[in-house]
Design a protein around this motif. Sequence first.
Motif, PDB file in Angstrom:
ATOM      1  N   GLY A  24      -4.572  10.621   8.650  1.00 50.49           N
ATOM      2  CA  GLY A  24      -4.543   9.830   7.408  1.00 50.49           C
ATOM      3  C   GLY A  24      -5.847   9.080   7.347  1.00 50.49           C
ATOM      4  O   GLY A  24      -5.988   7.996   7.927  1.00 50.49           O
ATOM      5  N   LEU A  25      -6.816   9.688   6.663  1.00 50.70           N
ATOM      6  CA  LEU A  25      -8.176   9.127   6.706  1.00 50.70           C
ATOM      7  C   LEU A  25      -8.493   8.443   5.376  1.00 50.70           C
ATOM      8  O   LEU A  25      -9.476   8.759   4.715  1.00 50.70           O
ATOM      9  CB  LEU A  25      -9.166  10.267   7.006  1.00 50.70           C
ATOM     10  N   ALA A  42      -2.930   0.793  -2.236  1.00 50.07           N
ATOM     11  CA  ALA A  42      -3.654   1.356  -1.083  1.00 50.07           C
ATOM     12  C   ALA A  42      -4.995   0.670  -0.923  1.00 50.07           C
ATOM     13  O   ALA A  42      -5.688   0.405  -1.905  1.00 50.07           O
ATOM     14  CB  ALA A  42      -3.855   2.857  -1.277  1.00 50.07           C
ATOM     15  N   ASN A  84      -4.972  -3.988   2.163  1.00 46.28           N
ATOM     16  CA  ASN A  84      -4.948  -4.717   3.449  1.00 46.28           C
ATOM     17  C   ASN A  84      -5.529  -3.852   4.583  1.00 46.28           C
ATOM     18  O   ASN A  84      -5.224  -4.056   5.751  1.00 46.28           O
ATOM     19  CB  ASN A  84      -3.532  -5.196   3.791  1.00 46.28           C
ATOM     20  N   VAL A 101      -7.792  13.669  10.071  1.00 46.23           N
ATOM     21  CA  VAL A 101      -6.994  14.608   9.278  1.00 46.23           C
ATOM     22  C   VAL A 101      -6.617  13.897   7.979  1.00 46.23           C
ATOM     23  O   VAL A 101      -6.099  12.770   8.013  1.00 46.23           O
ATOM     24  CB  VAL A 101      -5.692  15.036  10.004  1.00 46.23           C
ATOM     25  N   PRO A 104      -4.295  19.130   6.558  1.00 46.41           N
ATOM     26  CA  PRO A 104      -3.061  19.138   7.358  1.00 46.41           C
ATOM     27  C   PRO A 104      -2.976  20.314   8.334  1.00 46.41           C
ATOM     28  O   PRO A 104      -2.373  20.194   9.397  1.00 46.41           O
ATOM     29  CB  PRO A 104      -1.955  19.214   6.307  1.00 46.41           C
ATOM     30  N   ALA A 159       0.840  -1.203   0.000  1.00 48.45           N
ATOM     31  CA  ALA A 159       0.000   0.000   0.000  1.00 48.45           C
ATOM     32  C   ALA A 159       0.878   1.257   0.000  1.00 48.45           C
ATOM     33  O   ALA A 159       0.589   2.225  -0.695  1.00 48.45           O
ATOM     34  CB  ALA A 159      -0.918  -0.010   1.223  1.00 48.45           C
ATOM     35  N   GLY A 206       1.317   3.528  10.181  1.00 51.33           N
ATOM     36  CA  GLY A 206       1.617   4.072   8.841  1.00 51.33           C
ATOM     37  C   GLY A 206       3.039   3.721   8.441  1.00 51.33           C
ATOM     38  O   GLY A 206       3.304   2.643   7.901  1.00 51.33           O
ATOM     39  N   ARG A 207       3.954   4.613   8.726  1.00 49.96           N
ATOM     40  CA  ARG A 207       5.386   4.368   8.535  1.00 49.96           C
ATOM     41  C   ARG A 207       6.099   5.031   9.700  1.00 49.96           C
ATOM     42  O   ARG A 207       5.697   6.102  10.163  1.00 49.96           O
ATOM     43  CB  ARG A 207       5.894   4.987   7.226  1.00 49.96           C
TER      44      ARG A 207
END
Length: 314
Positions: free
Chosen positions: A139-140, A87, A90, A161, A177, A67, A222-223
């Motif tokens: 991150g929606l 994206a 999963n 957000v 943001p 993703a 996320g990361r």
Amino acid sequence: MRKLVASYVRLPENLVDRLRKYAEVHLAYLEDIQHILDKINVVIGYDVPCEHLKRMERLEMFQSYAAGVDGLPWDCIPGNVIVCSNAGANADAVAEHAWALVLALAKNLHIHFERASRGEYVQSPGSLFLKGRVLGVIGLGSIGLRVAEIGKAFGMKVYGVSRSGVHKPPCDFVGGPGSLDKVLEESDVIVLAAPLTRETRGMIDLRRLRKLKRDAIMVNVGRAELVKREDLLQYLEENPGFRFASDVWWNIKEDFRREAEILRYPNVVATPWVAGGFGNREVWEGMLEKAVENVVEYLRGGRPRNVVNRSDYV
Ligand code: NDP
């Protein structure tokens, strides 16, 4: 003319057959494809060797099985190539995992388990009651929205957000943001589910951590690089009330033991990048299926999903 597809990720036979209806398929993990690199039109994979990409003068599409596309060999993918992320492939699994981490921290599972396994029966308060609290989802997208839906099922107020800031049900508030600080300040539980882009790298720094409620919970699926590592360590040191969990890591390959430094804090829970396909075969197979479906869509002349904006990454 039939296009040539090269897969660098091992695909089950049924997916190879599906691709073969529309293209000539080469499996780079099984065969030597050096002699046909200049004829390849579509690549499926992630960390495809640069030496190969540089010789693919007819490359049109790069389909990632993951993703997140922050780790693609961007410098070796020519600017005219359509790059698609996976994206959403999963999202359900990652959202479930995010909640496993939230609940572990909210209910102090790791602390209770540790004491109980030493034979200590300690009924300490300190569990966070989620109903009525604020969940902030940063991150929606596919993952974030699922996290938000589950939050609603717990009776939480949900703030989101995203890049566009466009309202999405079931959220009570969604901002762009520019509303990140407000959401961080007002949330009891924060889930980070944004992609790692030039804009989001290091978005959670010490200044922003200091805006959190002192007993806030933050979970990162996320990361790792969304969060500045050294700033996080400093904030954990400053704030024993803050609880943090992560499934993602800054530097796994070179020295994971250095990463584990963060686990010495009693209010930290972590898992080794198993929220998505690396943690479950069914989820992994579903990801491959979604990647192949997208390539088939492209081969049939349709519009592939998840086309990535290169300038977000390079
Ligand atoms: P999506 O593309 O569906 O969602 C990404 C979301 O992030 C969108 O809502 C987007 O906004 C938002 N976003 C982009 N830029 C910003 C920004 N600057 N500030 C706030 N929000 C922003 O992706 P997924 O939900 O499927 O995946 C998200 C990420 O999760 C992946 O990129 C990957 O890094 C990570 N991931 C981790 C896994 C794991 O195993 N831990 C597994 C799978 C993914 P908008 O809606 O406006 O476009």
